[in-house]
Design a protein around this motif. Structure first.
Motif, PDB file in Angstrom:
ATOM      1  N   LEU A 140       0.840  -1.185   0.000  1.00 35.28           N
ATOM      2  CA  LEU A 140       0.000   0.000   0.000  1.00 35.28           C
ATOM      3  C   LEU A 140       0.879   1.240   0.000  1.00 35.28           C
ATOM      4  O   LEU A 140       1.732   1.389   0.864  1.00 35.28           O
ATOM      5  CB  LEU A 140      -0.911  -0.017   1.227  1.00 35.28           C
ATOM      6  CG  LEU A 140      -1.897   1.128   1.366  1.00 35.28           C
ATOM      7  CD1 LEU A 140      -2.924   1.096   0.241  1.00 35.28           C
ATOM      8  CD2 LEU A 140      -2.588   1.046   2.704  1.00 35.28           C
ATOM      9  N   ALA A 141       0.688   2.099  -0.971  1.00 27.26           N
ATOM     10  CA  ALA A 141       1.430   3.364  -1.034  1.00 27.26           C
ATOM     11  C   ALA A 141       0.838   4.333  -0.009  1.00 27.26           C
ATOM     12  O   ALA A 141      -0.369   4.344   0.233  1.00 27.26           O
ATOM     13  CB  ALA A 141       1.345   3.955  -2.422  1.00 27.26           C
ATOM     14  N   LYS A 142       1.710   5.143   0.601  1.00 20.33           N
ATOM     15  CA  LYS A 142       1.270   6.146   1.572  1.00 20.33           C
ATOM     16  C   LYS A 142       1.939   7.466   1.244  1.00 20.33           C
ATOM     17  O   LYS A 142       3.104   7.493   0.843  1.00 20.33           O
ATOM     18  CB  LYS A 142       1.664   5.731   2.986  1.00 20.33           C
ATOM     19  CG  LYS A 142       1.002   4.480   3.476  1.00 20.33           C
ATOM     20  CD  LYS A 142       1.460   4.162   4.879  1.00 20.33           C
ATOM     21  CE  LYS A 142       0.873   2.863   5.355  1.00 20.33           C
ATOM     22  NZ  LYS A 142       1.352   2.515   6.699  1.00 20.33           N
ATOM     23  N   VAL A 143       1.200   8.551   1.443  1.00 24.79           N
ATOM     24  CA  VAL A 143       1.728   9.883   1.169  1.00 24.79           C
ATOM     25  C   VAL A 143       1.244  10.851   2.240  1.00 24.79           C
ATOM     26  O   VAL A 143       0.081  10.807   2.641  1.00 24.79           O
ATOM     27  CB  VAL A 143       1.258  10.402  -0.214  1.00 24.79           C
ATOM     28  CG1 VAL A 143       1.711  11.825  -0.440  1.00 24.79           C
ATOM     29  CG2 VAL A 143       1.744   9.506  -1.330  1.00 24.79           C
ATOM     30  N   ALA A 144       2.142  11.727   2.689  1.00 25.03           N
ATOM     31  CA  ALA A 144       1.785  12.835   3.580  1.00 25.03           C
ATOM     32  C   ALA A 144       2.639  14.018   3.167  1.00 25.03           C
ATOM     33  O   ALA A 144       3.796  13.843   2.787  1.00 25.03           O
ATOM     34  CB  ALA A 144       2.040  12.465   5.034  1.00 25.03           C
ATOM     35  N   TRP A 145       2.075  15.226   3.211  1.00 26.96           N
ATOM     36  CA  TRP A 145       2.843  16.398   2.800  1.00 26.96           C
ATOM     37  C   TRP A 145       2.500  17.598   3.662  1.00 26.96           C
ATOM     38  O   TRP A 145       1.463  17.631   4.320  1.00 26.96           O
ATOM     39  CB  TRP A 145       2.615  16.701   1.325  1.00 26.96           C
ATOM     40  CG  TRP A 145       1.192  17.012   0.957  1.00 26.96           C
ATOM     41  CD1 TRP A 145       0.232  16.101   0.597  1.00 26.96           C
ATOM     42  CD2 TRP A 145       0.568  18.293   0.935  1.00 26.96           C
ATOM     43  NE1 TRP A 145      -0.947  16.753   0.352  1.00 26.96           N
ATOM     44  CE2 TRP A 145      -0.773  18.107   0.544  1.00 26.96           C
ATOM     45  CE3 TRP A 145       1.004  19.587   1.211  1.00 26.96           C
ATOM     46  CZ2 TRP A 145      -1.667  19.159   0.427  1.00 26.96           C
ATOM     47  CZ3 TRP A 145       0.114  20.640   1.083  1.00 26.96           C
ATOM     48  CH2 TRP A 145      -1.203  20.406   0.688  1.00 26.96           C
ATOM     49  N   GLU A 146       3.416  18.573   3.625  1.00 20.54           N
ATOM     50  CA  GLU A 146       3.216  19.822   4.351  1.00 20.54           C
ATOM     51  C   GLU A 146       3.913  20.938   3.585  1.00 20.54           C
ATOM     52  O   GLU A 146       5.073  20.805   3.196  1.00 20.54           O
ATOM     53  CB  GLU A 146       3.801  19.710   5.751  1.00 20.54           C
ATOM     54  CG  GLU A 146       3.593  20.935   6.595  1.00 20.54           C
ATOM     55  CD  GLU A 146       4.141  20.759   8.005  1.00 20.54           C
ATOM     56  OE1 GLU A 146       4.542  21.776   8.568  1.00 20.54           O
ATOM     57  OE2 GLU A 146       4.174  19.625   8.500  1.00 20.54           O
ATOM     58  N   LYS A 147       3.200  22.030   3.370  1.00 21.58           N
ATOM     59  CA  LYS A 147       3.763  23.183   2.665  1.00 21.58           C
ATOM     60  C   LYS A 147       4.045  24.295   3.657  1.00 21.58           C
ATOM     61  O   LYS A 147       3.193  24.652   4.451  1.00 21.58           O
ATOM     62  CB  LYS A 147       2.801  23.675   1.588  1.00 21.58           C
ATOM     63  CG  LYS A 147       3.341  24.846   0.794  1.00 21.58           C
ATOM     64  CD  LYS A 147       2.292  25.394  -0.133  1.00 21.58           C
ATOM     65  CE  LYS A 147       2.749  26.633  -0.854  1.00 21.58           C
ATOM     66  NZ  LYS A 147       3.100  27.745  -0.001  1.00 21.58           N
ATOM     67  N   GLY A 148       5.290  24.819   3.608  1.00 19.67           N
ATOM     68  CA  GLY A 148       5.652  25.987   4.394  1.00 19.67           C
ATOM     69  C   GLY A 148       5.701  27.198   3.485  1.00 19.67           C
ATOM     70  O   GLY A 148       5.351  27.135   2.305  1.00 19.67           O
ATOM     71  N   ASP A 149       6.136  28.344   4.021  1.00 26.21           N
ATOM     72  CA  ASP A 149       6.223  29.569   3.223  1.00 26.21           C
ATOM     73  C   ASP A 149       7.174  29.399   2.044  1.00 26.21           C
ATOM     74  O   ASP A 149       6.872  29.815   0.939  1.00 26.21           O
ATOM     75  CB  ASP A 149       6.672  30.748   4.081  1.00 26.21           C
ATOM     76  CG  ASP A 149       5.581  31.184   5.050  1.00 26.21           C
ATOM     77  OD1 ASP A 149       4.396  30.890   4.800  1.00 26.21           O
ATOM     78  OD2 ASP A 149       5.930  31.813   6.059  1.00 26.21           O
ATOM     79  N   ASN A 150       8.342  28.818   2.284  1.00 26.95           N
ATOM     80  CA  ASN A 150       9.342  28.622   1.230  1.00 26.95           C
ATOM     81  C   ASN A 150       9.874  27.195   1.214  1.00 26.95           C
ATOM     82  O   ASN A 150      11.043  26.964   0.912  1.00 26.95           O
ATOM     83  CB  ASN A 150      10.505  29.605   1.404  1.00 26.95           C
ATOM     84  CG  ASN A 150      10.082  31.020   1.083  1.00 26.95           C
ATOM     85  OD1 ASN A 150       9.547  31.278   0.015  1.00 26.95           O
ATOM     86  ND2 ASN A 150      10.285  31.920   2.023  1.00 26.95           N
ATOM     87  N   SER A 151       9.003  26.258   1.565  1.00 27.31           N
ATOM     88  CA  SER A 151       9.435  24.860   1.573  1.00 27.31           C
ATOM     89  C   SER A 151       8.248  23.937   1.338  1.00 27.31           C
ATOM     90  O   SER A 151       7.095  24.334   1.487  1.00 27.31           O
ATOM     91  CB  SER A 151      10.108  24.503   2.904  1.00 27.31           C
ATOM     92  OG  SER A 151       9.165  24.525   3.957  1.00 27.31           O
ATOM     93  N   PHE A 152       8.577  22.706   0.952  1.00 21.29           N
ATOM     94  CA  PHE A 152       7.566  21.671   0.749  1.00 21.29           C
ATOM     95  C   PHE A 152       8.163  20.363   1.235  1.00 21.29           C
ATOM     96  O   PHE A 152       9.267  19.994   0.831  1.00 21.29           O
ATOM     97  CB  PHE A 152       7.194  21.561  -0.735  1.00 21.29           C
ATOM     98  CG  PHE A 152       6.097  20.577  -1.001  1.00 21.29           C
ATOM     99  CD1 PHE A 152       4.777  20.930  -0.855  1.00 21.29           C
ATOM    100  CD2 PHE A 152       6.392  19.280  -1.389  1.00 21.29           C
ATOM    101  CE1 PHE A 152       3.756  20.024  -1.091  1.00 21.29           C
ATOM    102  CE2 PHE A 152       5.389  18.354  -1.620  1.00 21.29           C
ATOM    103  CZ  PHE A 152       4.060  18.738  -1.470  1.00 21.29           C
ATOM    104  N   GLN A 153       7.460  19.680   2.135  1.00 22.19           N
ATOM    105  CA  GLN A 153       7.923  18.391   2.651  1.00 22.19           C
ATOM    106  C   GLN A 153       6.958  17.294   2.210  1.00 22.19           C
ATOM    107  O   GLN A 153       5.748  17.480   2.252  1.00 22.19           O
ATOM    108  CB  GLN A 153       8.007  18.431   4.174  1.00 22.19           C
ATOM    109  CG  GLN A 153       9.037  19.414   4.669  1.00 22.19           C
ATOM    110  CD  GLN A 153       9.101  19.445   6.184  1.00 22.19           C
ATOM    111  OE1 GLN A 153       9.271  18.410   6.804  1.00 22.19           O
ATOM    112  NE2 GLN A 153       8.945  20.613   6.751  1.00 22.19           N
ATOM    113  N   LEU A 154       7.540  16.166   1.794  1.00 26.95           N
ATOM    114  CA  LEU A 154       6.732  15.044   1.323  1.00 26.95           C
ATOM    115  C   LEU A 154       7.299  13.754   1.889  1.00 26.95           C
ATOM    116  O   LEU A 154       8.483  13.468   1.731  1.00 26.95           O
ATOM    117  CB  LEU A 154       6.751  14.988  -0.205  1.00 26.95           C
ATOM    118  CG  LEU A 154       5.996  13.832  -0.851  1.00 26.95           C
ATOM    119  CD1 LEU A 154       4.490  14.056  -0.705  1.00 26.95           C
ATOM    120  CD2 LEU A 154       6.355  13.711  -2.314  1.00 26.95           C
ATOM    121  N   SER A 155       6.449  12.995   2.575  1.00 31.67           N
ATOM    122  CA  SER A 155       6.802  11.659   3.047  1.00 31.67           C
ATOM    123  C   SER A 155       5.993  10.673   2.229  1.00 31.67           C
ATOM    124  O   SER A 155       4.777  10.836   2.066  1.00 31.67           O
ATOM    125  CB  SER A 155       6.468  11.491   4.529  1.00 31.67           C
ATOM    126  OG  SER A 155       7.228  12.371   5.308  1.00 31.67           O
TER     127      SER A 155
END
Length: 86
Positions: free
Chosen positions: A1-16
């Motif tokens: 099973l693929a899993k994705v979580a993300w979070e956007k900051g002012d000048n950044s992007f995080q992806l797990s």
């Protein structure tokens, strides 16, 4: 099973993301309007100055377009962090 979580900051992007065993994927990180970007995976550089940096197991290639940096990956867990670069 693929899993994705993300979070956007002012000048950044995080992806797990988790890619299942015996699978491959293309993972596209949005450049969130930034012109020059750097990308780390679990704290190690994988993209700098418009070029893919080899050395992370499972990440085999990357390309950049106007809006995304896209990585070719194999199965496993990845934590990408995209930021602006001077």
């Amino acid at each position: 099973l693929a899993k994705v979580a993300w979070e956007k900051g002012d000048n950044s992007f995080q992806l797990s993301v988790t890619i299942p065993v015996n699978s491959t994927a293309k993972i596209s990180l949005p450049k969130i309007g930034l012109e020059k970007v750097a990308v780390n995976e679990s704290g190690k550089a994988v993209w700098r100055a418009g070029k893919f940096i080899r050395g992370i197991s499972g990440i085999t290639a990357a390309i950049e377009t106007d809006d995304y940096v896209t990585f070719d990956v194999g199965s496993g867990q990845y934590r990408f962090w995209l930021t602006g670069q001077e």
